[in-house]
Design a protein around this motif. Structure first.
Motif, mmCIF file in Angstrom:
data_model
loop_
_atom_site.group_PDB
_atom_site.id
_atom_site.type_symbol
_atom_site.label_atom_id
_atom_site.label_comp_id
_atom_site.label_asym_id
_atom_site.label_seq_id
_atom_site.Cartn_x
_atom_site.Cartn_y
_atom_site.Cartn_z
ATOM 1 N N ASP A 137 13.793 18.510 9.035
ATOM 2 C CA ASP A 137 14.057 19.245 10.284
ATOM 3 C C ASP A 137 12.848 19.217 11.210
ATOM 4 N N ARG A 138 11.677 19.337 10.632
ATOM 5 C CA ARG A 138 10.450 19.345 11.454
ATOM 6 C C ARG A 138 10.216 17.985 12.120
ATOM 7 N N CYS A 139 10.804 16.942 11.558
ATOM 8 C CA CYS A 139 10.631 15.609 12.162
ATOM 9 C C CYS A 139 11.373 15.483 13.492
ATOM 10 N N ARG A 140 12.088 16.530 13.885
ATOM 11 C CA ARG A 140 12.655 16.568 15.249
ATOM 12 C C ARG A 140 11.539 16.351 16.273
ATOM 13 N N ALA A 141 10.353 16.869 15.932
ATOM 14 C CA ALA A 141 9.215 16.727 16.851
ATOM 15 C C ALA A 141 8.763 15.267 16.969
ATOM 16 N N LEU A 142 8.936 14.518 15.870
ATOM 17 C CA LEU A 142 8.591 13.084 15.933
ATOM 18 C C LEU A 142 9.513 12.366 16.906
ATOM 19 N N GLY A 143 10.805 12.696 16.798
ATOM 20 C CA GLY A 143 11.802 12.086 17.678
ATOM 21 C C GLY A 143 11.618 12.511 19.127
ATOM 22 N N ALA A 144 11.114 13.745 19.318
ATOM 23 C CA ALA A 144 10.880 14.227 20.688
ATOM 24 C C ALA A 144 9.723 13.464 21.329
ATOM 25 N N GLU A 145 8.753 13.145 20.495
ATOM 26 C CA GLU A 145 7.585 12.408 20.995
ATOM 27 C C GLU A 145 7.957 10.944 21.275
ATOM 28 N N ASP A 146 8.730 10.375 20.354
ATOM 29 C CA ASP A 146 9.152 8.973 20.492
ATOM 30 C C ASP A 146 10.518 8.857 19.826
ATOM 31 N N TYR A 147 11.536 8.645 20.638
ATOM 32 C CA TYR A 147 12.924 8.612 20.130
ATOM 33 C C TYR A 147 13.075 7.600 18.996
ATOM 34 N N ASP A 148 12.287 6.547 19.050
ATOM 35 C CA ASP A 148 12.388 5.479 18.059
ATOM 36 C C ASP A 148 11.298 5.551 16.985
ATOM 37 N N ALA A 149 10.718 6.737 16.820
ATOM 38 C CA ALA A 149 9.562 6.867 15.915
ATOM 39 C C ALA A 149 9.840 6.295 14.518
ATOM 40 N N LEU A 150 11.011 6.551 13.972
ATOM 41 C CA LEU A 150 11.294 6.104 12.605
ATOM 42 C C LEU A 150 12.266 4.921 12.565
ATOM 43 N N ARG A 151 12.759 4.539 13.733
ATOM 44 C CA ARG A 151 13.795 3.506 13.786
ATOM 45 C C ARG A 151 13.302 2.177 13.213
ATOM 46 N N GLU A 208 0.871 -1.188 0.000
ATOM 47 C CA GLU A 208 0.000 0.000 0.000
ATOM 48 C C GLU A 208 0.896 1.222 0.000
ATOM 49 N N THR A 209 0.480 2.265 -0.706
ATOM 50 C CA THR A 209 1.310 3.475 -0.728
ATOM 51 C C THR A 209 0.461 4.720 -0.479
ATOM 52 N N GLU A 210 1.122 5.755 0.009
ATOM 53 C CA GLU A 210 0.498 7.069 0.191
ATOM 54 C C GLU A 210 1.441 8.098 -0.408
ATOM 55 N N PHE A 211 0.889 8.991 -1.220
ATOM 56 C CA PHE A 211 1.684 10.041 -1.862
ATOM 57 C C PHE A 211 1.485 11.339 -1.093
ATOM 58 N N PHE A 212 2.573 11.960 -0.677
ATOM 59 C CA PHE A 212 2.479 13.251 0.003
ATOM 60 C C PHE A 212 3.355 14.238 -0.760
ATOM 61 N N ALA A 213 2.739 15.312 -1.266
ATOM 62 C CA ALA A 213 3.502 16.326 -2.006
ATOM 63 C C ALA A 213 3.600 17.607 -1.183
ATOM 64 N N VAL A 214 4.733 18.287 -1.290
ATOM 65 C CA VAL A 214 4.861 19.591 -0.610
ATOM 66 C C VAL A 214 4.098 20.673 -1.380
ATOM 67 N N ARG A 215 3.803 20.378 -2.640
ATOM 68 C CA ARG A 215 3.124 21.348 -3.497
ATOM 69 C C ARG A 215 1.793 21.805 -2.892
ATOM 70 N N GLY A 216 1.638 23.096 -2.750
ATOM 71 C CA GLY A 216 0.395 23.650 -2.225
ATOM 72 C C GLY A 216 0.243 23.527 -0.716
ATOM 73 N N LYS A 217 1.261 22.992 -0.068
ATOM 74 C CA LYS A 217 1.174 22.787 1.382
ATOM 75 C C LYS A 217 1.839 23.942 2.136
ATOM 76 N N ASN A 218 1.413 24.079 3.371
ATOM 77 C CA ASN A 218 2.033 25.065 4.252
ATOM 78 C C ASN A 218 2.898 24.300 5.252
ATOM 79 N N ILE A 219 4.201 24.287 4.988
ATOM 80 C CA ILE A 219 5.133 23.588 5.888
ATOM 81 C C ILE A 219 6.278 24.545 6.211
ATOM 82 N N GLY A 220 6.242 25.095 7.400
ATOM 83 C CA GLY A 220 7.272 26.057 7.798
ATOM 84 C C GLY A 220 8.537 25.349 8.246
ATOM 85 N N PRO A 221 9.648 26.088 8.245
ATOM 86 C CA PRO A 221 10.906 25.499 8.734
ATOM 87 C C PRO A 221 10.892 25.352 10.249
#
Ligand SMILES: Cc1cc2nc3c(=O)[nH]c(=O)nc-3n(C[C@H](O)[C@H](O)[C@H](O)COP(=O)(O)O)c2cc1C
Length: 198
Positions: free
Chosen positions: A96-110, A31-44
Motif C-alpha cells: 500500500d505504501r508503494c502508492r507513493a512510488l507510483g505517484a512519483e513515477d507512474y512506471d516506477a515498477l513497470r 546481485e541480491t538485497e534482503f529487506f526484512a520487516v522485522r524490527g522495522k517501523n513501517i506504518g500503513p
C-alpha cells in the motif's frame, strides 16, 4: 539487483526460505538485497494523498530505504507467512505504501520481474490465495509475475512450515516449488529485464 522482501516479523521460516531463494539467485550470478520487516517501523498507508501532491510519501519511516531498493531493482521476491489465509499485514503495508512510488513515477515498477513465496503453518493454509495477492499486486504495479510453472510450482513457491523452522526445512515439496520458481524467475530476468547483466 534483486530485492527480496521478507514479510515476517520473526527470523524463522520465511526468513530462512527467502535467504535460500536469494542464495540460489546469487549462484546464478544475480546481485541480491534482503529487506526484512522485522524490527522495522513501517506504518500503513494513511490515504492522505500527500504523495499525489508532492511526489513522495509523508511518512519518513523505514520505507525510505525500501523505496530506493525497489527503484534500483530489476526483480522483486515477496515472501510472506500466512496470516488468516493471506499475506501478513506487514507485507500488505509495504504494498500500500508503494502508492507513493507510483505517484512519483507512474512506471516506477513497470517491467520489473516478480515472484512470490508463501509459507503456512498448515499444509493448505492459504498459500495459493496469498500468492494470488502477491501476483495481483504485481499486475497492478506493472510488475511481470512469474510462477515456476505447472507440475510443482503452479503459482510460485508454496511451503508448509508446521509452524516451525525445523518444519519448513523438512518440506521437500516446498523446496522443489522454490527451485522451479527461481529457475523461471531467472529465465525471465535474463530474457526481459532491460538492465540484466546476464
Ligand atoms: C496471526 C497469525 C495468523 C496465522 N494464520 C495462518 C493461516 O491462516 N494459515 C496457515 O497456514 N498458517 C497461519 N499462521 C501460521 C504461520 O503462517 C506459520 O507459523 C508460518 O510458518 C510463520 O512464518 P515465520 O516462521 O516466518 O514467522 C498464522 C500465524 C499467525 C501469527
Amino acid at each position: 539487483m534483486i530485492v527480496g522482501i521478507c514479510g515476517s516479523p520473526r527470523k524463522k521460516a520465511t526468513d530462512y526460505v527467502l535467504t535460500e531463494a536469494l542464495n540460489m539467485l546469487e549462484e546464478k550470478g544475480f546481485e541480491t538485497e534482503f529487506f526484512a520487516v522485522r524490527g522495522k517501523n513501517i506504518g500503513p498507508c494513511r490515504h492522505c494523498d500527500y504523495c499525489l501532491r508532492n511526489k513522495e510519501c509523508v511518512l519518513k519511516d523505514d520505507m525510505v530505504p525500501l523505496f530506493k531498493l525497489l527503484k534500483e531493482s530489476e526483480g522483486i521476491v515477496m515472501a510472506s507467512p500466512m496470516y488468516n489465509g493471506g499475506i501478513s499485514a506487514q507485507l500488505k503495508a509495504i504494498m500500500d505504501r508503494c502508492r507513493a512510488l507510483g505517484a512519483e513515477d507512474y512506471d516506477a515498477l513497470r517491467g520489473k520481474i516478480g515472484m512470490g513465496i508463501s509459507i503456512g503453518g498448515d499444509r493448505n493454509g492459504g498459500q495459493e490465495l496469498a500468492m494470488q495477492q502477491i501476483h495481483t499486486y504485481y499486475i497492478l504495479s506493472g510488475v511481470i509475475p512469474v510462477s515456476g510453472g505447472s507440475f510443482g510450482a503452479n503459482l510460485g513457491a508454496c511451503f508448509w512450515s508446521q509452524d516451525t523452522l525445523e518444519g519448513v526445512k523438512e518440506d521437500e515439496e516446498g523446496f522443489r516449488s522454490l527451485r522451479k520458481t527461481v529457475n523461471m524467475f531467472s529465465r525471465y530476468l535474463k530474457k526481459y529485464s532491460p538492465n540484466s547483466i546476464l
